[in-house]
Design a protein around this motif. Sequence first.
Motif, PDB file in Angstrom:
ATOM      1  N   ARG A 137       0.837  -1.200   0.000  1.00 48.28           N
ATOM      2  CA  ARG A 137       0.000   0.000   0.000  1.00 48.28           C
ATOM      3  C   ARG A 137       0.864   1.238   0.000  1.00 48.28           C
ATOM      4  NH1 ARG A 137      -5.674  -0.641   2.860  1.00 48.28           N
ATOM      5  NH2 ARG A 137      -5.838  -2.878   3.063  1.00 48.28           N
ATOM      6  N   CYS A 138       0.227   2.348  -0.325  1.00 52.34           N
ATOM      7  CA  CYS A 138       0.919   3.634  -0.280  1.00 52.34           C
ATOM      8  C   CYS A 138       0.690   4.277   1.082  1.00 52.34           C
ATOM      9  CB  CYS A 138       0.395   4.567  -1.374  1.00 52.34           C
ATOM     10  SG  CYS A 138       0.677   3.990  -3.059  1.00 52.34           S
ATOM     11  N   TYR A 139       1.688   4.992   1.575  1.00 53.05           N
ATOM     12  CA  TYR A 139       1.505   5.791   2.782  1.00 53.05           C
ATOM     13  C   TYR A 139       0.520   6.920   2.480  1.00 53.05           C
ATOM     14  CZ  TYR A 139       5.785   3.459   4.382  1.00 53.05           C
ATOM     15  OH  TYR A 139       6.730   2.535   4.750  1.00 53.05           O
ATOM     16  N   ASP A 140      -0.110   7.452   3.518  1.00 51.48           N
ATOM     17  CA  ASP A 140      -1.136   8.483   3.326  1.00 51.48           C
ATOM     18  C   ASP A 140      -0.591   9.783   2.749  1.00 51.48           C
ATOM     19  OD1 ASP A 140      -3.508   7.218   4.006  1.00 51.48           O
ATOM     20  OD2 ASP A 140      -3.145   7.468   6.148  1.00 51.48           O
ATOM     21  N   GLY A 141       0.722   9.962   2.786  1.00 45.80           N
ATOM     22  CA  GLY A 141       1.295  11.150   2.154  1.00 45.80           C
ATOM     23  C   GLY A 141       0.969  11.242   0.681  1.00 45.80           C
ATOM     24  N   ILE A 142       0.605  10.099   0.069  1.00 45.58           N
ATOM     25  CA  ILE A 142       0.271  10.098  -1.352  1.00 45.58           C
ATOM     26  C   ILE A 142      -0.981  10.927  -1.623  1.00 45.58           C
ATOM     27  CG2 ILE A 142      -1.238   8.074  -1.344  1.00 45.58           C
ATOM     28  CD1 ILE A 142       1.507   8.861  -3.929  1.00 45.58           C
ATOM     29  N   LEU A 143      -1.827  11.124  -0.614  1.00 48.91           N
ATOM     30  CA  LEU A 143      -3.056  11.904  -0.796  1.00 48.91           C
ATOM     31  C   LEU A 143      -2.760  13.372  -1.091  1.00 48.91           C
ATOM     32  CD1 LEU A 143      -5.149  10.368   2.119  1.00 48.91           C
ATOM     33  CD2 LEU A 143      -5.660  10.162  -0.322  1.00 48.91           C
TER      34      LEU A 143
ATOM     35  N   ILE B 104      -2.497  21.168   5.875  1.00 49.30           N
ATOM     36  CA  ILE B 104      -2.753  22.544   6.315  1.00 49.30           C
ATOM     37  C   ILE B 104      -1.725  23.497   5.716  1.00 49.30           C
ATOM     38  CG2 ILE B 104      -2.716  24.065   8.339  1.00 49.30           C
ATOM     39  CD1 ILE B 104      -3.946  21.744   9.925  1.00 49.30           C
ATOM     40  N   ASP B 105      -0.466  23.103   5.700  1.00 41.78           N
ATOM     41  CA  ASP B 105       0.591  23.951   5.142  1.00 41.78           C
ATOM     42  C   ASP B 105       0.339  24.229   3.665  1.00 41.78           C
ATOM     43  OD1 ASP B 105       1.763  23.935   7.616  1.00 41.78           O
ATOM     44  OD2 ASP B 105       3.276  22.421   7.116  1.00 41.78           O
ATOM     45  N   ARG B 106      -0.117  23.236   2.939  1.00 41.62           N
ATOM     46  CA  ARG B 106      -0.396  23.439   1.511  1.00 41.62           C
ATOM     47  C   ARG B 106      -1.597  24.351   1.311  1.00 41.62           C
ATOM     48  NH1 ARG B 106       1.286  18.411  -2.299  1.00 41.62           N
ATOM     49  NH2 ARG B 106       3.095  17.705  -1.120  1.00 41.62           N
ATOM     50  N   LEU B 107      -2.615  24.168   2.147  1.00 41.77           N
ATOM     51  CA  LEU B 107      -3.806  25.002   2.009  1.00 41.77           C
ATOM     52  C   LEU B 107      -3.485  26.473   2.298  1.00 41.77           C
ATOM     53  CD1 LEU B 107      -6.542  22.744   3.675  1.00 41.77           C
ATOM     54  CD2 LEU B 107      -6.182  23.183   1.235  1.00 41.77           C
ATOM     55  N   GLU B 108      -2.563  26.727   3.215  1.00 44.57           N
ATOM     56  CA  GLU B 108      -2.193  28.105   3.535  1.00 44.57           C
ATOM     57  C   GLU B 108      -1.537  28.814   2.371  1.00 44.57           C
ATOM     58  OE1 GLU B 108      -1.409  29.020   8.133  1.00 44.57           O
ATOM     59  OE2 GLU B 108       0.046  27.595   7.296  1.00 44.57           O
TER      60      GLU B 108
ATOM     61  N   ASP C 219      -2.191  20.200  -5.483  1.00 41.46           N
ATOM     62  CA  ASP C 219      -2.178  21.575  -5.994  1.00 41.46           C
ATOM     63  C   ASP C 219      -2.818  21.660  -7.377  1.00 41.46           C
ATOM     64  OD1 ASP C 219      -0.874  22.196  -3.673  1.00 41.46           O
ATOM     65  OD2 ASP C 219       1.120  22.213  -4.573  1.00 41.46           O
ATOM     66  N   GLU C 220      -2.482  20.681  -8.246  1.00 43.22           N
ATOM     67  CA  GLU C 220      -3.056  20.692  -9.593  1.00 43.22           C
ATOM     68  C   GLU C 220      -4.555  20.381  -9.568  1.00 43.22           C
ATOM     69  OE1 GLU C 220      -0.436  19.037  -8.626  1.00 43.22           O
ATOM     70  OE2 GLU C 220       1.245  19.975  -9.708  1.00 43.22           O
ATOM     71  N   ALA C 221      -4.966  19.562  -8.605  1.00 41.04           N
ATOM     72  CA  ALA C 221      -6.373  19.160  -8.537  1.00 41.04           C
ATOM     73  C   ALA C 221      -7.287  20.278  -8.082  1.00 41.04           C
ATOM     74  CB  ALA C 221      -6.526  17.958  -7.607  1.00 41.04           C
ATOM     75  N   VAL C 222      -6.726  21.348  -7.487  1.00 41.42           N
ATOM     76  CA  VAL C 222      -7.557  22.421  -6.940  1.00 41.42           C
ATOM     77  C   VAL C 222      -7.338  23.742  -7.667  1.00 41.42           C
ATOM     78  CG1 VAL C 222      -7.642  21.341  -4.689  1.00 41.42           C
ATOM     79  CG2 VAL C 222      -5.820  22.972  -5.166  1.00 41.42           C
ATOM     80  N   GLU C 223      -6.929  23.668  -8.910  1.00 44.40           N
ATOM     81  CA  GLU C 223      -6.771  24.903  -9.679  1.00 44.40           C
ATOM     82  C   GLU C 223      -8.088  25.682  -9.671  1.00 44.40           C
ATOM     83  OE1 GLU C 223      -4.268  26.450 -11.253  1.00 44.40           O
ATOM     84  OE2 GLU C 223      -2.901  24.990 -10.379  1.00 44.40           O
ATOM     85  N   PRO C 224      -8.045  26.996  -9.353  1.00 43.32           N
ATOM     86  CA  PRO C 224      -9.285  27.788  -9.285  1.00 43.32           C
ATOM     87  C   PRO C 224     -10.077  27.729 -10.590  1.00 43.32           C
ATOM     88  CG  PRO C 224      -7.432  29.006  -8.365  1.00 43.32           C
ATOM     89  CD  PRO C 224      -6.845  27.793  -9.014  1.00 43.32           C
ATOM     90  N   HIS C 225     -11.393  27.548 -10.450  1.00 44.92           N
ATOM     91  CA  HIS C 225     -12.247  27.497 -11.643  1.00 44.92           C
ATOM     92  C   HIS C 225     -13.478  28.385 -11.482  1.00 44.92           C
ATOM     93  CE1 HIS C 225     -14.519  25.009  -8.943  1.00 44.92           C
ATOM     94  NE2 HIS C 225     -15.423  24.703  -9.853  1.00 44.92           N
ATOM     95  N   GLY C 226     -13.456  29.243 -10.487  1.00 44.86           N
ATOM     96  CA  GLY C 226     -14.543  30.202 -10.328  1.00 44.86           C
ATOM     97  C   GLY C 226     -15.613  29.797  -9.351  1.00 44.86           C
ATOM     98  N   GLY C 227     -15.533  28.603  -8.776  1.00 48.57           N
ATOM     99  CA  GLY C 227     -16.530  28.161  -7.816  1.00 48.57           C
ATOM    100  C   GLY C 227     -15.889  27.513  -6.603  1.00 48.57           C
TER     101      GLY C 227
END
Length: 805
Positions: A607-613, A689-693, A618-626
């Motif tokens: 299995r992969c460690y949870d760090g893979i999540l 959290i660090d990435r979200l900041e 960053d690419e998955a949350v590119e702003p799209h206006g909503g």
Amino acid sequence: MSASAITLPSPAGFRLNALDIVLLRWSIPALGLAWLGAQMLDMPLARLAFEWEGGHWTLKQYALLEGVIHRGGRLLSLLSWLSLLSATVLFWRRDIAKAWTRPAVPLLLSVLASTLLVAWLKSVTRMDCPWDLTLYGGERPFVGLFAVRPESPGHPACFPAAHAATGYAWVALYFFFMAVRPQWRWAGLGIGLLAGIVFGVAQQLRGAHFLSHDIASLTICWAVACTVSRRFATAIACGNRGRGMNASTIADRPSPWKEHVAAFATWRPRLSAEMLILVSSLYFVLFSNAVFWKAAVPIPTDWTWTLSMFLLVTAIQGIWLSMLVWQRTARIVLTTLILASALANHYMAAYGIYINADMIRNVLNTDWHEATDLVGVDVLRPILLTLPAIVVLWRVSLRHLPWRRALLARLVFVLAMVLIGIVGAFPSLQPLTSFLRNQREVRYLVTPTNMLVSLAKVVSEEPPGRTRVQLPIGEDAMQSPPATMRKPRLLVLVVGETARAAHWGLNGYARQTTPELARRNVLNFPHVTACGSSTEVSLPCMFSPYGRENYNEKAIRGHESLMHVLQRAGISTLWRDNQSGCKGVCTGLRTEDMQASSDPELCLGKRCYDGILLEGLDEAVEPHGGDRVIVLHMLGNHGPNYFERYPPAFRRYTPVCETSDLGRCSRGQIINAYDNALLYTDHVLAGAIDRLETLSGYDTALLYVSDHGESLGEKGLYLHGMPYAIAPEEQLQVPMVAWFSDGWRRSTGLDAACLRRQSMAVYSHDNLFHTLLGLTDVKTALYRPDDDVFLTCRAGDSAASRDAP
């Protein structure tokens, strides 16, 4: 060279010498005396090894002892036995090899019987290993073999020495070579002794056994080899007093084992289907229900109560089997039930689980990763113990009856079983009524009835075949005020796995298992209860408007989830999974299976460690206006292989349990591995959290909550999945943490002081559905303001806008 030119040596004319006579006549009494003497050396030798290793069992996880000699040696012995069995079967009918294959039969039986007998004695004696004892850094006092053993968590099983027995079992080579090449008999004996000594000394250095444990195993293996050899007359009768006995005279005698084999080959008892059901019911009651009898029968035993339970359970088993066992299906059905019952009883005894509908659902929906975590060498023993019953079953010939007579016979049989049940229940009617009322969960231990009833319930609720379409919920959902009037928001919901509140550092646990979260401005919720004690129950429940308060299994699984409501309201959703799927929560929505990743640093094992999540987030949350909601489904502390849930850098608490068989580890080792996995969960959450900041295109927030907790040996229970009504708080109390960026706080008017006060209240998974609707400004008739955790802490105008329509 042609086959006919090959000749095999004959033992004819071989005579026992004085050393053989002494060995065969006096070895077993001598070994018995050696075992008694070795017990006086047990403690001094163990103390010497313990102090030599620095006051703790340093060599316990040493690669040479644990990996090569322990695991590798056990595998080598098994492969040797299987290879010999294959060669014996393959060359059995070839005249050229008969002189070798026939003596191989008692050799195979001796090795198998020795290892099984030692394994069975381990489970009966329940003696502790040196590493378990307080004298050598453990947690338990020493209790002698014949002393009264107090109830204690865990499943100690260290006497006799099973691993040494896998080597000593091969002392039977002495008799094998005496039959085929007498001059090699001492070499054969030496092979078994050397293997046993190497395996035994390695285990003693690891703290797994005392010296007397190994001598007891040698005594058992040699006694079995002598008994089997004498019974089958391979070369010589053990302990025979005739010094003039030689191999040629024995060869001239009729071979008893040939007669036994021939007799068994032609033995086919004829039974009616009903008699087979009755015999099978008795087999299950007597041999597949050890856990049930331990829970249902008091000590000292009340024989009236025991007889009542015996008759009642036999009748119940017979009634259930009468629905499944018919002439054409009898062998297949009963073989399946025998094997399944053996495994069920093994896991119930090892982990303290109960077999109910939720557990069956867990098994049916598990993936191969989870299955392999729970399958170890320890499951071979219960399977091997069923082989005699299965062999006998397949020798039975069932009487054929016309279908009318067969139905009549079956009806009479069922009525007889009902009568037996009534007769059994009548003498103990009052205590039985109280028992069924106060200890209803014990019915989940009656095997295989527990599996049959639970499977029938699951199939009736979720028929196999085409997946049912989920009914829509929240069709009136809309976002108000719309996201276009403000900066987009990103909410990351992290669903933890098997994290228990009692070991959460922010909750005041003695160990700081959440050091990185403690350094961030997070809200901790110390009083949160899960909707279920397993992922299969909790995950659909926590994303459903029904929840535990109005729990309805069919309604929860038959309707859409919170994720569908958010998507319908115009909020983009994504489910990233590092577990075994979303259990229907994300059906038809955008998902990413992170277990399919091949990151060389995070995906090293099964299995992969949870760090893979967090990779590619960053690419998955590119702003799209909503607005966006992303769910990260963690592997977390999924047991029993806690030691595989974190990278080596997080191996802070040692020593750790490094096996799926938790009964072989002390409770301290299990807890160390579990706490290390929590440390890694803390690290992943802090990283999120660090990435979200750093995301400038969104106002961001993170909410973490575990799906259920875990038992770590309390009251003899391990893992999770207990029926909700009797599940201990360790399996139901879970951690929850929230974090909001400054931008999110400002845009929603969240009051920090109010949030701190609110975090100390009592919550459950039932709050999640309505809290997420509130955080995302989604209006729907499903929303219940009283269950929104953060509603009262938002600015007045924002709170007013959240009133349900």
